[in-house]
Design an enzyme around this catalytic site. Structure first.
Site, mmCIF file in Angstrom:
data_model
loop_
_atom_site.group_PDB
_atom_site.id
_atom_site.type_symbol
_atom_site.label_atom_id
_atom_site.label_comp_id
_atom_site.label_asym_id
_atom_site.label_seq_id
_atom_site.Cartn_x
_atom_site.Cartn_y
_atom_site.Cartn_z
ATOM 1 N N LYS A 224 -24.967 -9.620 -1.474
ATOM 2 C CA LYS A 224 -24.125 -10.180 -2.530
ATOM 3 C C LYS A 224 -24.068 -11.686 -2.361
ATOM 4 C CE LYS A 224 -20.056 -11.598 -3.540
ATOM 5 N NZ LYS A 224 -20.479 -12.506 -4.588
ATOM 6 N N GLY A 277 -18.031 -16.949 5.067
ATOM 7 C CA GLY A 277 -17.178 -17.427 3.986
ATOM 8 C C GLY A 277 -15.816 -17.741 4.565
ATOM 9 N N SER A 278 -14.798 -17.665 3.723
ATOM 10 C CA SER A 278 -13.478 -18.075 4.211
ATOM 11 C C SER A 278 -12.848 -16.981 5.088
ATOM 12 C CB SER A 278 -12.566 -18.387 3.026
ATOM 13 O OG SER A 278 -12.391 -17.222 2.256
ATOM 14 N N THR A 281 -11.073 -14.199 3.063
ATOM 15 C CA THR A 281 -11.916 -13.127 2.507
ATOM 16 C C THR A 281 -12.338 -12.162 3.616
ATOM 17 O OG1 THR A 281 -12.742 -14.686 0.851
ATOM 18 C CG2 THR A 281 -13.986 -12.666 1.122
ATOM 19 N N GLU A 305 -18.472 -15.194 9.969
ATOM 20 C CA GLU A 305 -18.445 -16.617 10.342
ATOM 21 C C GLU A 305 -17.606 -17.302 9.282
ATOM 22 O OE1 GLU A 305 -19.303 -17.343 13.188
ATOM 23 O OE2 GLU A 305 -20.450 -15.547 13.637
ATOM 24 N N CYS A 344 -18.823 -26.057 6.870
ATOM 25 C CA CYS A 344 -17.734 -25.453 7.640
ATOM 26 C C CYS A 344 -17.457 -26.255 8.900
ATOM 27 C CB CYS A 344 -18.093 -24.018 7.995
ATOM 28 S SG CYS A 344 -19.634 -23.913 8.884
ATOM 29 N N GLU A 442 -7.706 -25.735 6.224
ATOM 30 C CA GLU A 442 -9.077 -26.095 5.824
ATOM 31 C C GLU A 442 -9.038 -26.570 4.374
ATOM 32 O OE1 GLU A 442 -12.188 -23.098 5.064
ATOM 33 O OE2 GLU A 442 -13.514 -24.279 6.341
ATOM 34 N N SER A 508 -25.760 -28.695 13.346
ATOM 35 C CA SER A 508 -26.399 -27.838 14.356
ATOM 36 C C SER A 508 -27.802 -27.460 13.878
ATOM 37 C CB SER A 508 -25.563 -26.575 14.573
ATOM 38 O OG SER A 508 -25.588 -25.786 13.405
HETATM 39 N N1 LIG Z 1 -18.559 -20.430 10.158
HETATM 40 C C1 LIG Z 1 -19.654 -20.554 9.442
HETATM 41 O O1 LIG Z 1 -20.776 -20.428 9.942
HETATM 42 C C2 LIG Z 1 -19.549 -20.883 7.973
HETATM 43 C C3 LIG Z 1 -20.686 -21.302 7.283
HETATM 44 C C4 LIG Z 1 -20.575 -21.583 5.925
HETATM 45 C C5 LIG Z 1 -19.358 -21.472 5.277
HETATM 46 N N2 LIG Z 1 -18.278 -21.083 5.983
HETATM 47 C C6 LIG Z 1 -16.959 -20.972 5.329
HETATM 48 O O2 LIG Z 1 -17.127 -20.460 4.020
HETATM 49 C C7 LIG Z 1 -16.103 -20.931 3.164
HETATM 50 C C8 LIG Z 1 -16.706 -21.516 1.921
HETATM 51 O O3 LIG Z 1 -17.511 -20.567 1.290
HETATM 52 P P1 LIG Z 1 -17.015 -19.759 0.007
HETATM 53 O O4 LIG Z 1 -16.092 -20.635 -0.785
HETATM 54 O O5 LIG Z 1 -18.218 -19.231 -0.655
HETATM 55 O O6 LIG Z 1 -16.161 -18.595 0.700
HETATM 56 P P2 LIG Z 1 -15.447 -17.334 0.016
HETATM 57 O O7 LIG Z 1 -14.719 -16.613 1.085
HETATM 58 O O8 LIG Z 1 -14.701 -17.719 -1.183
HETATM 59 O O9 LIG Z 1 -16.658 -16.435 -0.503
HETATM 60 C C9 LIG Z 1 -17.662 -15.969 0.360
HETATM 61 C C10 LIG Z 1 -18.309 -14.756 -0.288
HETATM 62 O O10 LIG Z 1 -17.388 -13.685 -0.289
HETATM 63 C C11 LIG Z 1 -17.337 -13.102 -1.591
HETATM 64 N N3 LIG Z 1 -16.047 -12.448 -1.753
HETATM 65 C C12 LIG Z 1 -14.889 -12.961 -2.238
HETATM 66 N N4 LIG Z 1 -13.913 -12.034 -2.177
HETATM 67 C C13 LIG Z 1 -14.469 -10.916 -1.639
HETATM 68 C C14 LIG Z 1 -13.968 -9.623 -1.310
HETATM 69 N N5 LIG Z 1 -12.700 -9.287 -1.519
HETATM 70 N N6 LIG Z 1 -14.818 -8.722 -0.771
HETATM 71 C C15 LIG Z 1 -16.102 -9.049 -0.534
HETATM 72 N N7 LIG Z 1 -16.632 -10.255 -0.829
HETATM 73 C C16 LIG Z 1 -15.821 -11.179 -1.374
HETATM 74 C C17 LIG Z 1 -17.598 -14.286 -2.491
HETATM 75 O O11 LIG Z 1 -17.948 -13.871 -3.785
HETATM 76 C C18 LIG Z 1 -18.710 -14.984 -1.745
HETATM 77 O O12 LIG Z 1 -19.947 -14.368 -1.977
HETATM 78 C C19 LIG Z 1 -15.357 -21.979 3.973
HETATM 79 O O13 LIG Z 1 -14.161 -21.422 4.470
HETATM 80 C C20 LIG Z 1 -16.326 -22.309 5.099
HETATM 81 O O14 LIG Z 1 -15.714 -22.820 6.243
HETATM 82 C C21 LIG Z 1 -18.344 -20.767 7.304
HETATM 83 N N1 LIG Z 2 -24.452 -25.148 10.775
HETATM 84 C C1 LIG Z 2 -23.940 -26.200 9.949
HETATM 85 C C2 LIG Z 2 -22.705 -25.793 9.212
HETATM 86 C C3 LIG Z 2 -22.772 -24.492 8.468
HETATM 87 C C4 LIG Z 2 -21.528 -24.238 7.712
HETATM 88 O O1 LIG Z 2 -21.291 -24.605 6.615
HETATM 89 C C5 LIG Z 2 -23.599 -27.416 10.789
HETATM 90 O O2 LIG Z 2 -23.634 -27.345 12.007
HETATM 91 O O3 LIG Z 2 -23.274 -28.442 10.221
#
Ligand SMILES: NC(=O)c1ccc[n+]([C@@H]2O[C@H](COP(=O)([O-])OP(=O)(O)OC[C@H]3O[C@@H](n4cnc5c(N)ncnc54)[C@H](O)[C@@H]3O)[C@@H](O)[C@H]2O)c1
Ligand SMILES: N[C@@H](CCC=O)C(=O)O
Length: 563
Positions: A224, A277-278, A281, A305, A344, A442, A508
């Site tokens: 998805k 994602g967040s 979620t 993550e 992130c 955040e 990274s």
């Molecule tokens: N730690 C990491 O490696 C990393 C990397 C990239 C992004 N992020 C995090 O991602 C977030 C930003 O991305 P975003 O805005 O796309 O995040 P988001 O949580 O809004 O969405 C992520 C995904 O989850 C889906 N989703 C939403 N609600 C859902 C549910 N109830 N069940 C299943 N799927 C659902 C969304 O449609 C999307 O595909 C930030 O918090 C960022 O820090 C973390």
């Molecule tokens: N791996 C990336 C961040 C990925 C998340 O959004 C970094 O290290 O900057």
């Protein structure tokens, strides 16, 4: 028959043949004037910038459309549509689960070498034939500048797949010890059921990897993608199919997040969730899995993550010259404002000693005032629009709050405008309250909050950084004094999964800085390392006996115990 002492040794199902593969980090292309890559990218940008590109749902080898029609727009010009796509409804998602289960056994039993060749071919396609499609669609759809799109959609994606082939090849060579006449071995199996790969908008590479890694390890996947990364993610899906991935192994199912979450967590065949994602979620998904736990065939594995509230901490020993100060200023600005703070890992809280603050502040303001904000198609722009209207409003609210809060002062930026694109100025805020919500929530936008601490309160600052936010993703310290560094490292041990010394908190690289955080930042499975791919293996331990058993009791136990 009486005289037979041995069974014929059953041959292992699979021999661990030698397979060689060299993985290297993909070099970043410069796109300078006069280079071939620049011309190729321009051609692709022209193509994707005109017209609306159709993205179907793909289940097995069939493409589907539904009457739930959606559009991906260009964040820098939101009236302009980039792609038309469709949401899979519940019935189609359930069909995708069925189709994936039909594909599972054949794919699981496909020899390692064939799977490795498919992913090695995908690496070639990313580095070559589709590189500029990936970069152009990421620029237009996700609002990345050329450099940011190149390091993500071309280099990181190729690196993920390429190193996974190398690491899996190395890991499968490990086999258990065989003692006596028995032969032991470990057989890798896929997990029974399907993986749900749920990806965020901000990295094309992460989307491809969330689906590609479990598939490479023999599993079947429902992918998805994020609504705001549809086109680039579809290109990744298509190139995997072109590389030879059989139909049904990855099913590309754009859908409403909660609907997708509901369908997959109600299926008894859910094998795992590979989510980025967040945190909110991920918590919702985990909760749904918990509610349905007794209905699953196997315990699902949950990988998440999530978000971060990443810090830069400056110790006064770090600034021994003007060059040192410039290094810290530049590193902080790159971390906070590259890709408009939508990594992130982006620095969004900064701690600086009071004695340094005036110089540091002037340095930041000087550089930030020279940064250009605008269309990613203009190479002079350092940052572009944020991803969508929701994100824009959320970030704008934080800035508006800051303008009203007596503890906060806007040092630079603070402006925004959504008339054409979702533009937010790179904004620096000074806080006199280190526990203000800007220091722990955040924001995921170009907003950096700085707290100037008393120079002699350094130990308290370490405790404060560790305890202010629920996240623990990335953190950077700028310190020259070795003793202070050691003390800081110990105090901040759990505050970041990726810890940087005298460098920015972002950027990274696969196989160099495996990525992920703990606490509310996720399960810290370290994408970009060998341990990540092992999360998708369901190993079977096999002991094969060749000697006949001649008795039930133990011949060495015949002498009675003497008391
Ligand atoms: N730690 C990491 O490696 C990393 C990397 C990239 C992004 N992020 C995090 O991602 C977030 C930003 O991305 P975003 O805005 O796309 O995040 P988001 O949580 O809004 O969405 C992520 C995904 O989850 C889906 N989703 C939403 N609600 C859902 C549910 N109830 N069940 C299943 N799927 C659902 C969304 O449609 C999307 O595909 C930030 O918090 C960022 O820090 C973390
Ligand atoms: N791996 C990336 C961040 C990925 C998340 O959004 C970094 O290290 O900057």
């Amino acid at each position: 028959m009486q005289s037979m002492k041995k069974f014929l040794l059953a041959k292992p199902l699979r021999f661990y043949s030698s397979y060689t593969y060299q993985a290297t980090n993909e070099p970043i292309l410069s796109y300078e004037k006069g280079t071939k890559e620049r011309d190729s990218l321009i051609e692709k940008l022209k193509n994707y910038n005109s017209g609306i590109h159709e993205v179907p749902i793909v289940v097995g080898d069939k493409e589907y459309t539904t009457d739930i029609v959606k559009y991906q727009v260009k964040p820098h010009d939101h009236k302009s549509r980039l792609a038309k796509f469709y949401y899979a409804d519940k019935a189609l998602l359930n069909k995708a689960i069925d189709v994936s289960q039909c594909a599972l056994r054949g794919w699981d039993l496909t020899p390692f070498e064939e799977k490795a060749n498919i992913f090695a071919k995908a690496v070639d396609l990313i580095r070559g034939k589709y590189r500029f499609d990936l970069v152009a669609s990421t620029m237009l759809g996700q609002g990345k500048t050329i450099v940011q799109a190149e390091i993500d959609a071309a280099c990181e994606l190729a690196d993920f797949f390429s190193f996974n082939v190398k690491w899996a090849n190395e890991a499968r060579q490990w086999q258990p010890i065989s003692a006596g006449k028995a032969v032991n071995r470990l057989e890798w199996r896929a997990m029974e059921g399907f993986w749900a790969s749920i990806s965020p908008f901000n990295f094309t590479a992460i989307g491809g990897h969330l689906a590609g890694a479990p598939a490479f390890m023999g599993n079947v996947v429902l992918w998805k993608p994020s609504d705001t990364a549809i086109l680039s993610n579809y290109i990744v899906f298509k190139l995997l199919r072109e590389a030879g991935l059989p139909p049904g192994v990855i099913n590309f199912v754009p859908s409403d997040g909660p609907v997708f979450g509901d369908v997959i967590t109600r299926s008894p065949f859910l094998a795992g969730v590979n989510f980025t994602g967040s945190s909110r979620t991920f918590e919702a998904i985990w909760r749904n899995v918990g509610d349905n736990i007794s209905t699953y065939k196997s315990f699902p594995r949950l990988i998440g993550e999530c978000g971060g509230k990443n810090y830069h901490l400056i110790h006064r020993s770090a600034v021994q010259s003007q060059e040192c100060l410039e290094h810290i200023v530049n590193s902080t600005i790159r971390s906070a404002f590259e890709y408009s703070g939508q990594k992130c890992s982006a620095c969004s809280r900064c701690y600086v000693p009071k004695s340094l603050w005036p110089r540091f502040r002037d340095g930041l303001v000087d550089v930030v005032s020279g940064l250009r904000l605008g269309s990613p198609l203009d190479v002079g722009n350092f940052l572009s629009a944020v991803i969508d209207g929701n994100s824009y409003k959320k970030i704008r609210n934080y800035i508006d709050q800051a303008k009203k809060d007596g503890n906060l002062k806007i040092v630079c930026g603070g402006g925004y405008d959504e008339s054409i694109g979702y533009y937010i100025q790179p904004t620096i805020i000074e806080t006199t309250d280190p526990k203000n919500l800007l220091m722990y929530e955040e924001i995921f936008g170009p907003v950096l909050t700085v707290y100037a601490y008393e120079d002699d309160e350094y130990d308290d600052i370490l405790k404060l950084i560790d305890s202010t936010s629920q996240y623990a993703l990335t953190g950077a310290v700028f310190i020259a004094d070795q003793e202070i560094l050691l003390k800081s490292q110990r105090a901040l041990r759990y505050s970041a999964g990726n810890f940087y010394i005298n460098d920015k908190s972002t950027g990274s690289i696969v196989a160099q800085q495996p990525f992920g955080g703990s606490r509310k930042s996720g399960t810290n499975d370290k994408a970009g390392s060998p341990q990540y791919i092992m999360r998708f293996v369901n190993p079977q331990s096999i002991k094969s006996q060749s000697e006949l058993s001649t008795r039930v009791d133990y011949d060495y136990m015949k002498d009675p115990l003497e008391f």
